[in-house]
Enzyme design. Structure first.
Site, PDB file in Angstrom:
ATOM      1  N   CYS A 130       0.867  -1.177   0.000  1.00 34.17           N
ATOM      2  CA  CYS A 130       0.000   0.000   0.000  1.00 34.17           C
ATOM      3  C   CYS A 130       0.905   1.230   0.000  1.00 34.17           C
ATOM      4  O   CYS A 130       1.753   1.370   0.884  1.00 34.17           O
ATOM      5  CB  CYS A 130      -0.897  -0.007   1.239  1.00 34.17           C
ATOM      6  SG  CYS A 130      -1.874   1.503   1.428  1.00 34.17           S
TER       7      CYS A 130
ATOM      8  N   CYS B 252       0.410   3.418   3.352  1.00 33.86           N
ATOM      9  CA  CYS B 252       0.797   3.009   4.708  1.00 33.86           C
ATOM     10  C   CYS B 252       1.867   1.923   4.761  1.00 33.86           C
ATOM     11  O   CYS B 252       2.333   1.592   5.846  1.00 33.86           O
ATOM     12  CB  CYS B 252      -0.434   2.548   5.493  1.00 33.86           C
ATOM     13  SG  CYS B 252      -1.007   0.883   5.058  1.00 33.86           S
TER      14      CYS B 252
ATOM     15  N   CYS C 146      -7.344  -1.382   1.954  1.00 30.66           N
ATOM     16  CA  CYS C 146      -6.192  -1.806   2.742  1.00 30.66           C
ATOM     17  C   CYS C 146      -6.650  -1.948   4.201  1.00 30.66           C
ATOM     18  O   CYS C 146      -7.224  -1.017   4.765  1.00 30.66           O
ATOM     19  CB  CYS C 146      -5.093  -0.745   2.631  1.00 30.66           C
ATOM     20  SG  CYS C 146      -3.752  -0.970   3.823  1.00 30.66           S
TER      21      CYS C 146
ATOM     22  N   CYS D  24      -4.738   0.864   6.673  1.00 26.30           N
ATOM     23  CA  CYS D  24      -5.052   2.298   6.638  1.00 26.30           C
ATOM     24  C   CYS D  24      -6.473   2.582   6.167  1.00 26.30           C
ATOM     25  O   CYS D  24      -6.922   3.722   6.239  1.00 26.30           O
ATOM     26  CB  CYS D  24      -4.053   3.046   5.758  1.00 26.30           C
ATOM     27  SG  CYS D  24      -4.256   2.808   3.983  1.00 26.30           S
TER      28      CYS D  24
ATOM     29  N   CYS E 102      -9.147  -6.196  -8.913  1.00 30.12           N
ATOM     30  CA  CYS E 102      -8.912  -5.161  -9.918  1.00 30.12           C
ATOM     31  C   CYS E 102      -8.432  -3.909  -9.184  1.00 30.12           C
ATOM     32  O   CYS E 102      -9.223  -3.192  -8.581  1.00 30.12           O
ATOM     33  CB  CYS E 102     -10.223  -4.901 -10.664  1.00 30.12           C
ATOM     34  SG  CYS E 102     -10.083  -3.703 -11.996  1.00 30.12           S
TER      35      CYS E 102
HETATM   36 FE    FE Z   1      -2.740   1.089   3.523  1.00 26.99          FE
END
Ligand code: FE
Length: 174
Positions: free
Chosen positions: A89, A92, A138, A141, A161
């Site tokens: 990510c 984060c 995610c 975060c 996706c």
């Molecule tokens: Fe994240």
């Protein structure tokens, strides 16, 4: 038939890009120096306001991660790459996907058939834009990553996706 379905879904996704005009340009490498929430090792969940994220993230990343935007199909830097490595990510640092679970999709966005671990991402029903989809965020975060579809390859038959702009790739051995 599957290919046709993907093309149709891609078309509808492309129709949604109006809210994401800035995201057609590829974000430069994100500098994490000013992001005190970024960590590759801390898995504790974050509770950071959008106002705070707006100060930290580049505009195009913020638009997708925090405002659930979508980058233009075929515009992202990862949609057709197959380099071996790991995807994190970008907001984060949470570990999200492995390249070994990525597959060549014709939809125009990087596509995976599985996340790196079950709780790396979170699933939420999304009925916006007249469609019934599953949003993928995610888990650390809460940032928007993309959507989950049922037209992926075996063994899961799922297609994550994702938006390249909210992913950060690190090649193996780096
Ligand atoms: Fe994240």
């Amino acid at each position: 038939m599957r290919s046709a379905t993907i093309m149709i879904i891609s078309f509808f996704c492309a129709m949604l890009m109006g809210s994401c005009a800035n995201s057609q340009t590829k974000s430069a490498s994100v500098d994490h120096k000013g992001n005190k929430y970024y960590s590759r090792t801390d898995t504790n969940k974050l509770n950071v306001s959008n106002a705070e994220w707006k100060k930290i993230l580049p505009g195009d990343v913020y638009e997708i991660s925090r405002l659930k935007g979508t980058e233009y199909a075929f515009s992202g830097k990862y949609y057709k790459t197959d380099t071996k490595g790991t995807y994190y990510c970008v907001a984060c640092g949470n570990t999200l996907f492995r390249s070994t679970d990525k597959f060549a999709s014709t939809c125009g966005w990087p596509s995976f058939f599985e996340s790196i671990r079950p709780n790396a991402v979170t699933y939420t029903p999304d009925d916006t834009h007249g469609m019934q989809r599953t949003e993928v965020t995610c888990t650390r975060c809460g940032g928007h990553l993309g959507h989950l579809f049922d037209d992926g390859p075996p063994p899961t038959y799922k297609r994550f996706c994702m938006n390249s702009l909210v992913l950060e790739f690190e090649p193996d051995g780096k």
